[in-house]
Scaffold this motif. Structure first.
Motif, PDB file in Angstrom:
ATOM      1  N   ARG A 114       0.829  -1.207   0.000  1.00 29.49           N
ATOM      2  CA  ARG A 114       0.000   0.000   0.000  1.00 29.49           C
ATOM      3  C   ARG A 114       0.861   1.253   0.000  1.00 29.49           C
ATOM      4  O   ARG A 114       0.563   2.229  -0.687  1.00 29.49           O
ATOM      5  N   TYR A 115       1.907   1.249   0.786  1.00 31.48           N
ATOM      6  CA  TYR A 115       2.812   2.399   0.834  1.00 31.48           C
ATOM      7  C   TYR A 115       3.489   2.597  -0.521  1.00 31.48           C
ATOM      8  O   TYR A 115       3.617   3.725  -1.014  1.00 31.48           O
ATOM      9  N   ASN A 156       7.495  12.139  -1.310  1.00 29.27           N
ATOM     10  CA  ASN A 156       6.290  11.821  -2.072  1.00 29.27           C
ATOM     11  C   ASN A 156       5.040  11.738  -1.207  1.00 29.27           C
ATOM     12  O   ASN A 156       3.948  12.041  -1.664  1.00 29.27           O
ATOM     13  N   LEU A 157       5.194  11.353   0.045  1.00 30.42           N
ATOM     14  CA  LEU A 157       4.009  11.195   0.879  1.00 30.42           C
ATOM     15  C   LEU A 157       3.442  12.528   1.337  1.00 30.42           C
ATOM     16  O   LEU A 157       2.403  12.563   1.963  1.00 30.42           O
ATOM     17  N   THR A 158       4.123  13.625   1.048  1.00 33.51           N
ATOM     18  CA  THR A 158       3.556  14.918   1.395  1.00 33.51           C
ATOM     19  C   THR A 158       2.508  15.344   0.383  1.00 33.51           C
ATOM     20  O   THR A 158       1.786  16.307   0.598  1.00 33.51           O
ATOM     21  N   HIS A 211      -2.984  11.824  -1.885  1.00 33.76           N
ATOM     22  CA  HIS A 211      -3.209  10.591  -2.636  1.00 33.76           C
ATOM     23  C   HIS A 211      -4.400   9.866  -2.025  1.00 33.76           C
ATOM     24  O   HIS A 211      -5.030  10.328  -1.094  1.00 33.76           O
ATOM     25  N   ASP A 212      -4.671   8.686  -2.549  1.00 29.26           N
ATOM     26  CA  ASP A 212      -5.915   7.981  -2.257  1.00 29.26           C
ATOM     27  C   ASP A 212      -6.014   7.552  -0.790  1.00 29.26           C
ATOM     28  O   ASP A 212      -5.543   6.489  -0.409  1.00 29.26           O
ATOM     29  N   GLU A 224       3.186   5.799  -2.866  1.00 34.56           N
ATOM     30  CA  GLU A 224       4.385   6.556  -3.229  1.00 34.56           C
ATOM     31  C   GLU A 224       4.481   6.750  -4.731  1.00 34.56           C
ATOM     32  O   GLU A 224       4.759   7.860  -5.216  1.00 34.56           O
ATOM     33  N   LEU A 225       4.239   5.684  -5.498  1.00 34.40           N
ATOM     34  CA  LEU A 225       4.314   5.799  -6.955  1.00 34.40           C
ATOM     35  C   LEU A 225       3.175   6.650  -7.509  1.00 34.40           C
ATOM     36  O   LEU A 225       3.365   7.413  -8.469  1.00 34.40           O
ATOM     37  N   SER A 226       1.986   6.537  -6.905  1.00 34.44           N
ATOM     38  CA  SER A 226       0.861   7.359  -7.361  1.00 34.44           C
ATOM     39  C   SER A 226       1.134   8.841  -7.107  1.00 34.44           C
ATOM     40  O   SER A 226       0.833   9.693  -7.952  1.00 34.44           O
TER      41      SER A 226
END
Length: 467
Positions: A315-316, A338-340, A343-344, A320-322
């Motif tokens: 899931r992570y 990336n997590l900043t 996203h879904d 991250e890629l999304s």
């Protein structure tokens, strides 16, 4: 190295990476196939180390020649979209070995066959082989991110550099601080006359038990390097010789003391303030869950079991890629940025280390009994060998039991209660230890037993105990 190599491709950029000690890596390269000019090298990463060994590194021309070799014959490559092929070359005439990851990507609007390679001396084959999977898995994920950056027109080199440099530093640290293949029990806690204040028996029992429950993966954190390394060597007694080669002692000076994903046991020193910050992303991307052991305050915490760890990891990774795909500019692209981005509906649980919930009888009995034997003799070593053999046989028996009950995977497993009773694994901690050892023998066992849908540990037990 031979000096009669063709000149390097024009306008090849190069990044020199300063390392503290000897580095077994000669170079890393990113190359692609140009439909007009053939193999082209886009970037070179080369370690730069002080001292006389610096002159033994490859020249740019030699690096280009070897990088071109990995792409020759790939013009007719047919693979599924997104596939990454791992190829291992040993060029005896050049005295090198090349590990090359071949993948498709878009450069300048055209689809190209690309290769991300690391080059080592052939003499380092024995050193590198145990670390092969560690390096490949980390490079595979950075390639996933790089393919997105290539398609969006972002700077791919900065993304690749974010993982290439840590791998160079990892190999350098493993060269100087790796755990030896054979660990002398005299250098471990198991050789002490008794268990005293330096290492309480309950703490040692919990550390070894959790270490086995997390597939032999642990990080030992502390302020005293001797105390940290003694615990590292103690835990390595419960690993195979190959797994010990993927374990690392802490560095007494604290330099380059970072957590590296993929190692089995590693010692980490706290900073001057007595704290240590763990990188969430690297911990979650480890192939197995990890045990966190603090030898300063004698605490043991562990990550969830393998099936939950894999679920959170995927899931992570997807998030991250999304997030990277939706990044509007290169400024927001980084190893941990990336997590900043929105996203879904995925919010990572940063509190991934939990208290050890389940006690066991296997390790507790072993610890109680091993200290009844005289220290300084081979009796404790022999007793340890018998204990490891017992665990291995229990894991094999568990696998055979599940194979028989499921007709080798043709039907779901629905008799966990019978398994625990028949194999004398009614204690939850004992079951977790044997399941973890069986997971290393047969990857995916946890997911098969507990089902593909994700449940919390409590829900799993409630569900399976009904059968």
């Amino acid at each position: 190295m031979s000096s009669g190599c063709p000149p390097q491709s024009p306008a090849v950029a190069k990044t020199e990476v300063m390392v503290d000690g000897p580095c077994p890596l000669l170079a890393a390269t990113f190359a692609y196939w140009d439909n007009i000019l053939g193999p082209r090298v886009r970037h070179i990463w080369a370690p730069k180390q002080p001292g006389p060994d610096f002159n033994l590194l490859l020249s740019d021309g030699e690096v280009t020649f070897l990088a071109n070799h990995t792409l020759n014959g790939e013009i007719l490559r047919s693979a599924e979209s997104g596939a990454v092929d791992v190829k291992f070359f040993v060029l005896a005439e050049k005295g090198v070995l090349i590990v090359s990851l071949i993948f498709d990507g878009e450069l300048k609007g055209d689809k190209n066959t690309c290769a991300l390679s690391i080059i080592l001396p052939q003499t380092e084959l024995g050193f590198y082989l145990p670390l092969h999977n560690v390096c490949v898995e980390r490079l595979k994920h950075i390639i996933r991110k790089a393919r997105i950056c290539m398609q969006k027109g972002f700077n791919i080199i900065s993304v690749l550099t974010s993982e290439i440099i840590p791998i160079i530093e990892l190999l350098s640290s493993m060269k100087t601080h790796s755990v030896p293949e054979e660990v002398d029990i005299k250098d471990t806690v198991l050789n002490d006359d008794d268990i005293g204040d330096s290492c309480p028996e309950d703490f040692l029992t919990k550390a070894v038990s959790s270490h086995l429950q997390t597939c032999g993966c642990s990080m030992v954190v502390g302020s005293n390097p001797e105390k940290v390394n003694k615990m590292v060597l103690t835990l390595c007694l419960f690993l195979t010789p190959t797994e010990r080669k993927c374990s690392r002692l802490c560095q007494a000076d604290g330099s380059s003391c970072r957590y590296d994903s993929g190692l089995f046991v590693q010692g980490l020193l706290k900073d001057a303030t007595g704290s240590f910050v763990l990188p969430y992303r690297q911990v979650l991307y480890a192939p197995y869950p990890t045990t966190h052991i603090d030898v300063d305050i004698n605490t043991v915490k562990q990550m969830p079991p393998c099936h939950e760890h894999t679920y959170h990891q995927r899931r992570y990774q997807q998030a991250e890629l999304s997030a990277l795909w939706r990044a509007p500019s290169e400024e927001l692209v980084g190893p941990d940025n990336n997590l900043t981005l929105p996203h879904d509906s995925f919010t990572p649980d940063l509190n991934i280390f939990q208290d050890v919930m389940h006690k066991d009888t296997l390790v507790r009995s072993f610890i109680d009994e091993v200290f009844h034997l005289k220290p300084g003799l081979q009796l404790r070593n022999v007793y340890l060998s018998h204990f490891l053999l017992l665990l291995h046989r229990k894991a094999l028996t568990l696998l055979r039991y599940i194979e028989d009950e499921t007709q080798k995977g043709k039907k779901p497993f629905r008799s966990l209660r019978s398994l625990k009773t028949d194999l004398d694994l009614t204690i939850e901690g004992d079951l977790n230890i044997v399941m973890a050892l069986a997971e290393k023998l047969r990857a995916g066992l946890h997911s098969f037993v507990f089902g593909k849908p994700f449940y919390t540990s409590v829900q799993e037990r409630d569900l399976l105990m009904n059968f």
